[in-house]
Write a protein that holds these residues in place. Structure first.
Motif, PDB file in Angstrom:
ATOM      1  N   LEU A 235      28.826  93.265  22.696  1.00 37.70           N
ATOM      2  CA  LEU A 235      30.253  93.817  22.828  1.00 37.70           C
ATOM      3  C   LEU A 235      30.649  93.947  24.274  1.00 37.70           C
ATOM      4  O   LEU A 235      31.904  93.749  24.626  1.00 37.70           O
ATOM      5  CB  LEU A 235      30.304  95.227  22.192  1.00 37.70           C
ATOM      6  N   VAL A 236      29.756  94.463  25.139  1.00 36.91           N
ATOM      7  CA  VAL A 236      30.092  94.350  26.592  1.00 36.91           C
ATOM      8  C   VAL A 236      29.154  93.224  27.422  1.00 36.91           C
ATOM      9  O   VAL A 236      27.903  93.674  27.476  1.00 36.91           O
ATOM     10  CB  VAL A 236      29.793  95.797  27.029  1.00 36.91           C
ATOM     11  N   ALA A 237      29.579  92.443  27.726  1.00 36.18           N
ATOM     12  CA  ALA A 237      28.974  90.787  28.382  1.00 36.18           C
ATOM     13  C   ALA A 237      28.199  91.366  29.622  1.00 36.18           C
ATOM     14  O   ALA A 237      27.089  91.004  29.882  1.00 36.18           O
ATOM     15  CB  ALA A 237      29.689  89.910  28.670  1.00 36.18           C
ATOM     16  N   GLU A 238      28.695  92.411  30.326  1.00 37.53           N
ATOM     17  CA  GLU A 238      28.173  92.758  31.526  1.00 37.53           C
ATOM     18  C   GLU A 238      26.902  93.478  31.459  1.00 37.53           C
ATOM     19  O   GLU A 238      25.939  93.444  32.383  1.00 37.53           O
ATOM     20  CB  GLU A 238      29.203  93.765  32.333  1.00 37.53           C
ATOM     21  N   GLU A 241      24.197  90.557  31.258  1.00 29.61           N
ATOM     22  CA  GLU A 241      24.114  90.005  32.619  1.00 29.61           C
ATOM     23  C   GLU A 241      23.099  91.040  33.450  1.00 29.61           C
ATOM     24  O   GLU A 241      22.115  90.509  33.821  1.00 29.61           O
ATOM     25  CB  GLU A 241      25.451  89.873  33.120  1.00 29.61           C
ATOM     26  N   GLU A 242      23.465  92.223  33.101  1.00 26.70           N
ATOM     27  CA  GLU A 242      22.858  93.368  33.930  1.00 26.70           C
ATOM     28  C   GLU A 242      21.177  93.226  33.246  1.00 26.70           C
ATOM     29  O   GLU A 242      20.212  93.245  34.292  1.00 26.70           O
ATOM     30  CB  GLU A 242      23.173  94.787  33.976  1.00 26.70           C
ATOM     31  N   LYS A 243      20.724  93.171  32.173  1.00 30.89           N
ATOM     32  CA  LYS A 243      19.590  93.244  31.564  1.00 30.89           C
ATOM     33  C   LYS A 243      18.827  91.952  31.980  1.00 30.89           C
ATOM     34  O   LYS A 243      17.529  91.984  32.235  1.00 30.89           O
ATOM     35  CB  LYS A 243      19.801  93.285  29.980  1.00 30.89           C
ATOM     36  N   GLN A 244      19.760  90.737  32.033  1.00 27.52           N
ATOM     37  CA  GLN A 244      19.113  89.483  32.347  1.00 27.52           C
ATOM     38  C   GLN A 244      18.457  89.618  33.782  1.00 27.52           C
ATOM     39  O   GLN A 244      17.341  89.133  34.090  1.00 27.52           O
ATOM     40  CB  GLN A 244      20.099  88.539  32.171  1.00 27.52           C
ATOM     41  N   LYS A 245      19.202  90.173  34.725  1.00 27.36           N
ATOM     42  CA  LYS A 245      18.699  90.393  35.958  1.00 27.36           C
ATOM     43  C   LYS A 245      17.557  91.043  36.173  1.00 27.36           C
ATOM     44  O   LYS A 245      16.581  90.780  36.912  1.00 27.36           O
ATOM     45  CB  LYS A 245      19.972  91.102  36.893  1.00 27.36           C
ATOM     46  N   LYS A 246      17.353  92.177  35.305  1.00 26.68           N
ATOM     47  CA  LYS A 246      16.105  92.724  35.416  1.00 26.68           C
ATOM     48  C   LYS A 246      14.876  92.491  34.390  1.00 26.68           C
ATOM     49  O   LYS A 246      13.878  93.023  34.576  1.00 26.68           O
ATOM     50  CB  LYS A 246      16.486  94.292  34.681  1.00 26.68           C
ATOM     51  N   GLY A 247      15.248  91.184  33.827  1.00 25.94           N
ATOM     52  CA  GLY A 247      14.092  90.626  32.971  1.00 25.94           C
ATOM     53  C   GLY A 247      13.839  91.126  31.565  1.00 25.94           C
ATOM     54  O   GLY A 247      13.139  91.148  30.972  1.00 25.94           O
ATOM     55  N   GLU A 248      14.998  91.945  31.373  1.00 20.69           N
ATOM     56  CA  GLU A 248      14.967  92.799  30.031  1.00 20.69           C
ATOM     57  C   GLU A 248      15.695  91.953  28.853  1.00 20.69           C
ATOM     58  O   GLU A 248      15.978  90.824  29.050  1.00 20.69           O
ATOM     59  CB  GLU A 248      15.542  94.114  30.117  1.00 20.69           C
ATOM     60  N   THR A 249      15.296  92.452  27.641  1.00 27.24           N
ATOM     61  CA  THR A 249      15.825  91.862  26.357  1.00 27.24           C
ATOM     62  C   THR A 249      17.375  91.603  26.389  1.00 27.24           C
ATOM     63  O   THR A 249      17.961  92.458  26.846  1.00 27.24           O
ATOM     64  CB  THR A 249      15.733  92.595  25.259  1.00 27.24           C
ATOM     65  N   THR A 250      17.754  90.421  26.364  1.00 29.62           N
ATOM     66  CA  THR A 250      19.190  90.010  26.034  1.00 29.62           C
ATOM     67  C   THR A 250      19.332  88.884  24.684  1.00 29.62           C
ATOM     68  O   THR A 250      18.397  88.745  24.178  1.00 29.62           O
ATOM     69  CB  THR A 250      19.515  89.151  27.259  1.00 29.62           C
ATOM     70  N   TYR A 251      20.571  89.346  24.389  1.00 29.13           N
ATOM     71  CA  TYR A 251      21.180  88.238  23.236  1.00 29.13           C
ATOM     72  C   TYR A 251      21.744  87.216  23.185  1.00 29.13           C
ATOM     73  O   TYR A 251      22.971  87.434  23.823  1.00 29.13           O
ATOM     74  CB  TYR A 251      21.567  89.366  22.161  1.00 29.13           C
TER      75      TYR A 251
END
Length: 270
Positions: A235-238, A241-251
């Motif tokens: 629901l919140v794209a940001e 994006e923040e998780k992707q920078k940290k290498g965490e799970t994204t969907y």
């Protein structure tokens, strides 16, 4: 549960007339025999044997309705439970919308067709037969898994066996409590909230107590799903994006139908 038990205690030949068939593009209500469904475990292994059977209901009213009733006089029990579950789901979806700073009908509008087609919401009656003394080593009544949809309501009988996994990867028992139902978070709510609400890993184990091993166990689950065409994405794209920078799970964005179809294909043996 009494009506379900009458159905499940019939001979397999009778129940097979109501078997669920996996036909592409159709919501097939019906009986699921033992060993037709399985879940890969978190460590990649697979349960040896799952000692349970089920009856899935995708339509509750109309000509497409198939219910685990020996005769039509017993249909009201399932229809009443289905309609009351839909009412409860609607109330909780409104609460969820407000909790996530959305307009009150935000999630309700994404779940308009519960148990009426073009939506994978289902009412599932589950039957765990009595355990025989020569049960195969490593058997389990239901392997570790998460549910596919938004929320799950679980109506339990008096027998133990249900367990949920904690955030520290330990398992705790969820004993049945009279007058209460359990609510699990499903995959799609985890995806929408980017793990703010994590999907509940759960399983059903075989109790050690011999008297309980000789009793059939039952439960009824209401699996709440969005309408098929609804897109599931954070629901919140940001946050993604923040998780992707940290290498965490994204969907990634996926439709409710696509996600359900993928999970069903992974779980059912046909």
């Amino acid at each position: 549960m009494e009506e379900s038990k009458l159905f499940f205690e019939q001979d397999a030949e009778k129940k097979n007339e109501w078997r669920r068939e996996n036909k592409k593009g159709r919501d097939m209500s019906g009986w699921v025999a033992q060993n037709r469904e399985y879940f890969k475990q978190n460590d990649g292994s697979q349960a040896v044997t799952e000692l349970r059977e089920a009856f899935d209901i995708f339509y509750v009213d109309g000509e497409n309705s198939r219910l685990p009733c020996i005769n039509n006089e017993n249909r009201n029990a399932f229809q009443d439970l289905a309609h009351e579950s839909i009412e409860l789901a609607t109330r909780l979806l409104r609460c969820l919308s407000l909790a996530l700073n959305k307009k009150i009908h935000f999630f309700e509008n994404l779940h308009r067709r519960m148990l009426s087609g073009n939506n994978k919401t289902s009412l599932r009656s589950l039957y765990y037969p009595p355990i025989k003394e020569n049960v195969e080593s490593g058997s389990i009544r239901c392997g570790e898994h998460t549910d596919y949809g938004t929320l799950t309501f679980l109506y339990q009988d008096k027998y133990p066996g249900l367990q949920v996994k904690t955030v520290t990867d330990g398992w705790i028992s969820v004993p049945p409590r009279p007058g209460l139902l359990m609510v699990n978070i499903g995959d799609m709510l985890e995806m929408w909230t980017n793990q703010l609400y994590s999907a509940t890993f759960h399983r059903v184990v075989i109790p050690d107590e011999e008297i309980e091993r000789k009793e059939a166990r039952q439960s009824i689950a209401f699996f709440l799903h969005p309408d098929d065409q609804v897109m599931i994405e954070p629901l919140v794209a940001e946050i993604n994006e923040e998780k992707q920078k940290k290498g965490e799970t994204t969907y990634s964005s996926v439709s409710a139908l696509q996600h359900s179809a993928k999970r069903f294909s992974e779980s059912f043996k046909y």
